[in-house]
Design a protein around this motif. Structure first.
Motif, mmCIF file in Angstrom:
data_model
loop_
_atom_site.group_PDB
_atom_site.id
_atom_site.type_symbol
_atom_site.label_atom_id
_atom_site.label_comp_id
_atom_site.label_asym_id
_atom_site.label_seq_id
_atom_site.Cartn_x
_atom_site.Cartn_y
_atom_site.Cartn_z
ATOM 1 N N GLU A 374 0.359 13.230 6.677
ATOM 2 C CA GLU A 374 -0.058 13.677 5.349
ATOM 3 C C GLU A 374 -0.670 12.520 4.550
ATOM 4 O OE1 GLU A 374 2.281 16.427 7.209
ATOM 5 O OE2 GLU A 374 3.045 14.459 6.635
ATOM 6 N N ILE A 375 -0.131 11.333 4.735
ATOM 7 C CA ILE A 375 -0.631 10.180 3.977
ATOM 8 C C ILE A 375 -1.995 9.735 4.499
ATOM 9 C CG2 ILE A 375 -0.161 7.796 3.319
ATOM 10 C CD1 ILE A 375 2.834 8.437 3.633
ATOM 11 N N VAL A 376 -2.134 9.658 5.812
ATOM 12 C CA VAL A 376 -3.394 9.196 6.406
ATOM 13 C C VAL A 376 -4.534 10.162 6.132
ATOM 14 C CG1 VAL A 376 -4.579 8.718 8.595
ATOM 15 C CG2 VAL A 376 -2.272 7.845 8.220
ATOM 16 N N PHE A 377 -4.236 11.476 6.238
ATOM 17 C CA PHE A 377 -5.307 12.490 6.124
ATOM 18 C C PHE A 377 -5.261 13.223 4.796
ATOM 19 C CE2 PHE A 377 -4.595 11.984 10.706
ATOM 20 C CZ PHE A 377 -5.888 11.649 11.103
ATOM 21 N N ARG A 378 -4.991 12.498 3.725
ATOM 22 C CA ARG A 378 -4.996 13.099 2.396
ATOM 23 C C ARG A 378 -6.411 13.486 1.978
ATOM 24 N NH1 ARG A 378 -0.738 12.905 -0.700
ATOM 25 N NH2 ARG A 378 -1.922 12.899 -2.609
#
Length: 378
Positions: A374-378
């Motif tokens: 979720e953090i990488v592909f925000r």
């Protein structure tokens, strides 16, 4: 803490790090109770309007139960419209997509009303009128209505939990392993030395440091069901240290929650309950589900895949552990690399809370319930 300490944390994560689904029972109670309340208003209004048109007792007695069924949908359509309006145009689907979800949600409440709520309501009203004939009818109706709503909420949660148990049972029969544990996640400032951060926690809790590992996670968008707020992920994972490599296919279910505090504290604690359902892959690392050699596992996971387009997350992990608790610091690669500190325990939640407090007190961190994907592909 300086404002720019987290300047490399991606997107606006520092403004919205915590996401929890809430109590499964309370979520069902609110949703179904709201729908029933709207249906009751529609029932009364529809009957009153029909009363101006006819005095036929048979027609009037049928009007309420018929028109109230339309009352199970307005709340869901309002929610769908709100989601549609607040979704960025680049990510927004056609409005028909959101209205279909609204119809599905309303139909679920309608079905629960017909099969569960109405029979229990009628039974409680009948018993109440027979045993407590002097009690005001409106009070009996209110009590019967509320108890029937509670039964629906308990029943739905129980059916969902049984479904989750059966889902894991079927995977175990296909030689999947299941590991359950609790974890807590913290984003670390890019200015912090991850080795020093790990050492601080390890020294405070007498952990033994271990070698580092390199991870490659290949995530696939999935259509696995959610169970009582548990969010599913489907991934292929390779973990390696030198020539030592382990490959697994994994389905993970996570549900974040808040640890209740019996007394006022400086911090709030949001651990995650996680179940990792995994299959050991005795082969070279597959790049897709199609490349899994075990046919039964490949077929099962193919049914769960929504999009075959993978999203890859790579990170390097250093860790330390004791028999009861583990701490790791991950350097996650991407356009904007970041560090993520994780605490994990299988059953010692009290010790986990102590470690969480130490981390928030001693290190420049942001507590988060969101994962690397979720953090990488925000």
């Amino acid at each position: 803490m300086m404002k720019d300490s987290f300047e490399r944390i991606p997107g606006s994560l520092s403004q919205e790090p915590i996401k929890i689904p809430g109590s499964p029972f309370w979520n069902v109670f609110k949703r179904f109770g709201r729908d029933e309340a709207i249906a009751m208003v529609v029932n009364v209004a529809g009957t009153a309007i029909m009363g101006f048109l006819t005095a036929n007792a048979f027609i009037l007695s049928l009007t309420g139960p018929v028109v109230e069924k339309f009352g199970f949908f307005p709340g869901h359509f309002k929610e769908a419209l709100g989601i549609y309006k607040t979704t960025p145009s680049s990510d927004r689907k056609p409005i028909s997509f959101y209205f279909k979800k609204a119809l599905k949600g309303g139909s679920k409440s309608l079905l629960e009303d017909v099969l569960v709520h109405d029979p229990f309501y009628i039974a409680f009203m009948f018993i109440g009128l027979k045993l407590y004939s002097n009690t005001p009818v409106w009070l009996l109706a209110f009590a019967s209505f509320l108890i029937a709503v509670l039964i629906v909420a308990f029943g739905e949660v129980m059916v969902t939990e049984l479904g989750y148990w059966n889902f894991k049972r079927r995977l175990k029969k296909k030689r999947f392993g299941v590991e359950k544990y609790y974890e807590s996640r913290f984003l670390i400032s890019s200015k912090q030395d991850p080795v020093n951060a790990l050492k601080m926690v390890a020294d405070a809790f007498n952990f033994a440091e271990e070698r580092g590992w390199t991870y490659t996670d290949t995530y696939f968008e999935n259509k696995l069901p959610e169970y009582s707020g548990r969010i599913p992920k489907l991934r292929l994972r390779q973990r390696g240290s030198g020539e030592d490599k382990v490959q697994t296919a994994q389905i993970t279910y996570t549900r974040a929650y808040e640890l209740s505090n019996k007394k006022l504290e400086q911090y709030r604690y949001f651990p995650i309950s996680k179940e990792k359902i995994y299959f050991m892959l005795q082969q070279d690392m597959p790049k897709s589900i199609e490349e899994i050699k075990e046919s039964k596992v490949r077929g099962l996971l193919k049914k769960a895949v929504k999009s075959a387009e993978p999203r890859i997350v790579k990170f390097e992990r250093i860790l330390a552990r004791s028999p009861d608790l583990l701490v790791s610091v991950d350097k996650v690669h991407g356009a904007d690399p970041f560090f993520l500190l994780e605490l994990k325990t299988h059953r010692h939640v009290k010790l986990l809370k102590e470690a969480m407090r130490f981390v928030m007190q001693e290190l420049p961190v942001i507590h988060t319930t969101q994962g690397k994907k979720e953090i990488v592909f925000r």
